[in-house]
Write an enzyme that holds these catalytic residues in place. Structure first.
Site, PDB file in Angstrom:
ATOM      1  N   ARG A   7       0.825  -1.215   0.000  1.00 40.52           N
ATOM      2  CA  ARG A   7       0.000   0.000   0.000  1.00 40.52           C
ATOM      3  C   ARG A   7       0.856   1.259   0.000  1.00 40.52           C
ATOM      4  O   ARG A   7       0.488   2.279  -0.573  1.00 40.52           O
ATOM      5  CB  ARG A   7      -0.927   0.006   1.212  1.00 40.52           C
ATOM      6  CG  ARG A   7      -1.866  -1.183   1.269  1.00 40.52           C
ATOM      7  CD  ARG A   7      -2.694  -1.317  -0.012  1.00 40.52           C
ATOM      8  NE  ARG A   7      -3.699  -2.361   0.092  1.00 40.52           N
ATOM      9  CZ  ARG A   7      -3.515  -3.645  -0.222  1.00 40.52           C
ATOM     10  NH1 ARG A   7      -2.330  -4.061  -0.668  1.00 40.52           N
ATOM     11  NH2 ARG A   7      -4.491  -4.512  -0.100  1.00 40.52           N
ATOM     12  N   ASP A  55      17.110   6.334  25.195  1.00 35.94           N
ATOM     13  CA  ASP A  55      16.328   6.937  26.269  1.00 35.94           C
ATOM     14  C   ASP A  55      16.981   6.589  27.614  1.00 35.94           C
ATOM     15  O   ASP A  55      17.555   5.520  27.774  1.00 35.94           O
ATOM     16  CB  ASP A  55      14.886   6.410  26.243  1.00 35.94           C
ATOM     17  CG  ASP A  55      13.952   7.253  27.100  1.00 35.94           C
ATOM     18  OD1 ASP A  55      13.250   8.104  26.537  1.00 35.94           O
ATOM     19  OD2 ASP A  55      13.960   7.074  28.343  1.00 35.94           O
ATOM     20  N   ARG A  66      -0.291   7.326  26.704  1.00 32.38           N
ATOM     21  CA  ARG A  66       0.093   7.898  25.409  1.00 32.38           C
ATOM     22  C   ARG A  66       1.369   7.294  24.796  1.00 32.38           C
ATOM     23  O   ARG A  66       1.661   7.569  23.636  1.00 32.38           O
ATOM     24  CB  ARG A  66       0.283   9.412  25.551  1.00 32.38           C
ATOM     25  CG  ARG A  66       1.457   9.779  26.438  1.00 32.38           C
ATOM     26  CD  ARG A  66       1.398  11.220  26.882  1.00 32.38           C
ATOM     27  NE  ARG A  66       2.576  11.572  27.675  1.00 32.38           N
ATOM     28  CZ  ARG A  66       2.770  11.200  28.939  1.00 32.38           C
ATOM     29  NH1 ARG A  66       1.874  10.458  29.558  1.00 32.38           N
ATOM     30  NH2 ARG A  66       3.857  11.551  29.594  1.00 32.38           N
ATOM     31  N   LYS A  81      12.855   2.191  29.043  1.00 30.46           N
ATOM     32  CA  LYS A  81      12.064   2.423  27.824  1.00 30.46           C
ATOM     33  C   LYS A  81      12.763   1.902  26.578  1.00 30.46           C
ATOM     34  O   LYS A  81      12.124   1.327  25.688  1.00 30.46           O
ATOM     35  CB  LYS A  81      11.754   3.910  27.688  1.00 30.46           C
ATOM     36  CG  LYS A  81      10.773   4.401  28.740  1.00 30.46           C
ATOM     37  CD  LYS A  81      10.444   5.872  28.555  1.00 30.46           C
ATOM     38  CE  LYS A  81       9.381   6.286  29.570  1.00 30.46           C
ATOM     39  NZ  LYS A  81       9.041   7.721  29.445  1.00 30.46           N
ATOM     40  N   ASP A 125      12.368  16.000  25.628  1.00 29.69           N
ATOM     41  CA  ASP A 125      11.422  16.802  26.402  1.00 29.69           C
ATOM     42  C   ASP A 125      12.049  18.092  26.930  1.00 29.69           C
ATOM     43  O   ASP A 125      11.520  18.695  27.837  1.00 29.69           O
ATOM     44  CB  ASP A 125      10.841  15.970  27.562  1.00 29.69           C
ATOM     45  CG  ASP A 125      11.921  15.509  28.527  1.00 29.69           C
ATOM     46  OD1 ASP A 125      13.099  15.841  28.309  1.00 29.69           O
ATOM     47  OD2 ASP A 125      11.573  14.823  29.509  1.00 29.69           O
ATOM     48  N   PHE A 127      14.986  21.656  25.981  1.00 29.15           N
ATOM     49  CA  PHE A 127      15.752  22.376  24.969  1.00 29.15           C
ATOM     50  C   PHE A 127      17.260  22.232  25.133  1.00 29.15           C
ATOM     51  O   PHE A 127      18.007  22.530  24.193  1.00 29.15           O
ATOM     52  CB  PHE A 127      15.339  23.852  24.928  1.00 29.15           C
ATOM     53  CG  PHE A 127      14.062  24.057  24.165  1.00 29.15           C
ATOM     54  CD1 PHE A 127      14.073  24.143  22.783  1.00 29.15           C
ATOM     55  CD2 PHE A 127      12.847  24.123  24.826  1.00 29.15           C
ATOM     56  CE1 PHE A 127      12.896  24.292  22.063  1.00 29.15           C
ATOM     57  CE2 PHE A 127      11.659  24.274  24.114  1.00 29.15           C
ATOM     58  CZ  PHE A 127      11.681  24.358  22.739  1.00 29.15           C
ATOM     59  N   CYS A 169      18.519  29.816  15.005  1.00 30.35           N
ATOM     60  CA  CYS A 169      18.044  30.985  14.252  1.00 30.35           C
ATOM     61  C   CYS A 169      16.628  31.372  14.698  1.00 30.35           C
ATOM     62  O   CYS A 169      16.291  32.550  14.759  1.00 30.35           O
ATOM     63  CB  CYS A 169      17.991  30.697  12.756  1.00 30.35           C
ATOM     64  SG  CYS A 169      19.556  30.397  11.936  1.00 30.35           S
ATOM     65  N   CYS A 181       4.608  18.248  30.198  1.00 32.83           N
ATOM     66  CA  CYS A 181       3.535  17.245  30.220  1.00 32.83           C
ATOM     67  C   CYS A 181       3.213  16.824  31.648  1.00 32.83           C
ATOM     68  O   CYS A 181       2.122  16.360  31.936  1.00 32.83           O
ATOM     69  CB  CYS A 181       3.935  16.026  29.400  1.00 32.83           C
ATOM     70  SG  CYS A 181       4.220  16.421  27.676  1.00 32.83           S
TER      71      CYS A 181
END
Lengths: 338, 67
Positions: A7, A55, A66, A81, A125, A127, A169, A181
């Site tokens: 597919r 992780d 989730r 994980k 999660d 910066f 930038c 979260c």
């Protein structure tokens, strides 16, 4: 087996040739939380040749709502994980090579991980690590796809070295102390939406259909029924230290990194931000008071949750009591402080 | 004043005169935000002096870290 990708091969922009390209590519995903499990499953089902997943955390009950690769048994047994994800991904597609690492990623680790990688998918999660990914991407000429979500809101952007602006930038300053979260919650459709954007961009890159890449910074709020995009091409800065003409990759320098230290004999890890910041302790107290026990004096804020206590100082320093493990301390730090 | 924010018509209070006011009104002034006003991306330092008029088209995207 020949039917497996039929597919996807019928989809003209991919085709049989594109499928062969996907099979020949190696993707690195940093983070195996909500975004990481979503992207990993999407890419492995799509037939990526090799996937590396990294992780530092283990599966908890609050992840199951989730984080789509994990089961109740993984949470009960506190399986790392990276380990649980690898097992599930191999069940899904035995033809894909899955490499996984239980690892806290910083500059040295990224320098190793990025070798022979065609694309990096951001499923982190915070910066601190995104800025490292950003500079590694520029240094090694590997594209990466930024993605993040909180509540019902999500955002994504595709960064192609020497073509698009880089994350430095776009960000005049590195966001700190935002909602996470673990403080503002998250609904799984917001995760799935970001994953859809990231995996689609990944597929375009893997089949080398660069013309079709989305040039806009995209964001949405599923609960508020909003969606928008901004074409940020003009934000590419010629003097950017991460991607400009005289680049120095500042986020790979030791001085720019979040510093951690285990405080001897105290069962405590100290985390310092790379640059001095002033934390708004009152605001932080109101956010964290919904999560656990908070007490405050003019100099610091103490937050207790379970067996851990986080003490936040105005100058940005945080002491994580109740652990000697730097990776666990960083997980707690980013969980509550972004 | 009516603005078109992220494609939706939004009535904002009369106290919102500049882009900075608008970001405060939506409580995103503490965040890293990219603002596009009538098709042009604004530099952060010009938010304070960028005055808004009825019918302006604004796109707001703020960065988040979760994942």
């Amino acid at each position: 087996m020949s039917e497996r990708y039929s597919r996807q091969e019928l989809f003209t922009p991919i085709g049989v040739d594109g499928q062969a390209k996907i099979r020949s590519k190696h993707v690195l995903i940093i983070g195996a939380g909500a975004l990481g499990t979503g992207s990993a499953e999407g890419l492995v089902r799509a037939g990526v040749g090799k996937l590396t997943l990294v992780d530092r955390d283990y599966v908890e009950w609050s992840n199951l709502q989730r984080q789509q690769l994990y089961s109740e048994a993984d949470a009960t047994n506190r399986i790392p994980k990276a380990v649980a994800a690898k097992k599930r991904l191999e069940d899904i597609n035995s033809d894909a090579e899955i490499e996984s690492h239980v690892m806290d990623v910083s500059v040295e680790e990224m320098e190793q991980l990025v070798n022979n990688v065609d694309l990096v998918v951001d499923a982190t999660d915070n910066f601190d690590i995104r800025m490292i990914i950003n500079d590694i991407s520029q240094k090694h000429n590997v594209p990466w796809v930024y993605g993040a979500c909180v509540g019902s809101y999500g955002i994504s952007y595709t960064i192609i070295p020497n073509k698009t602006p880089c994350l430095a930038c776009l960000l005049e300053s590195v966001p700190i102390g935002g909602l996470t979260c673990d403080t503002a919650g998250i609904i799984s459709p917001a995760v799935q939406m970001v994953v859809a954007y990231q995996v689609t961009e990944a597929l375009k890159i893997l089949v080398e259909d660069y013309e079709s890449l989305r040039s806009k910074l995209v964001s949405f709020d599923l609960w508020k029924n909003q969606q928008t995009g901004i074409n940020v091409d003009k934000m590419k800065k010629i003097n950017c230290l991460s991607c400009g003409d005289d680049r120095t990759y500042p986020n790979l320098a030791f001085s720019k990194r979040t510093k951690t230290a285990v405080l001897c004999g105290r069962d405590t890890v100290q985390i310092r931000t790379p640059n001095p910041i002033e934390r708004d302790l009152d605001k932080l107290a109101s956010i964290l008071s919904q999560q656990g026990k908070v007490s405050q004096n003019p100099y610091l804020l103490s937050f207790t949750k379970g067996r851990h206590r986080l003490v936040m100082f105005k100058d940005g320093r945080v002491l994580i009591h109740g652990t000697k493990d730097i990776a666990e301390a960083k997980t707690l730090y980013h969980r509550y402080l972004g | 004043m009516e603005l078109v924010i992220n494609g939706d018509k939004v009535e904002v209070p009369s106290t919102v005169e500049t882009v900075t006011n608008l970001l405060q009104n939506f409580e995103v002034d503490q965040k890293v935000v990219i603002v596009e006003l009538n098709g042009t991306i604004l530099e952060k330092k010009s938010h304070q002096e960028s005055r808004l008029s009825d019918g302006d088209r604004i796109e707001l995207v703020h960065f988040v870290g979760g994942g």
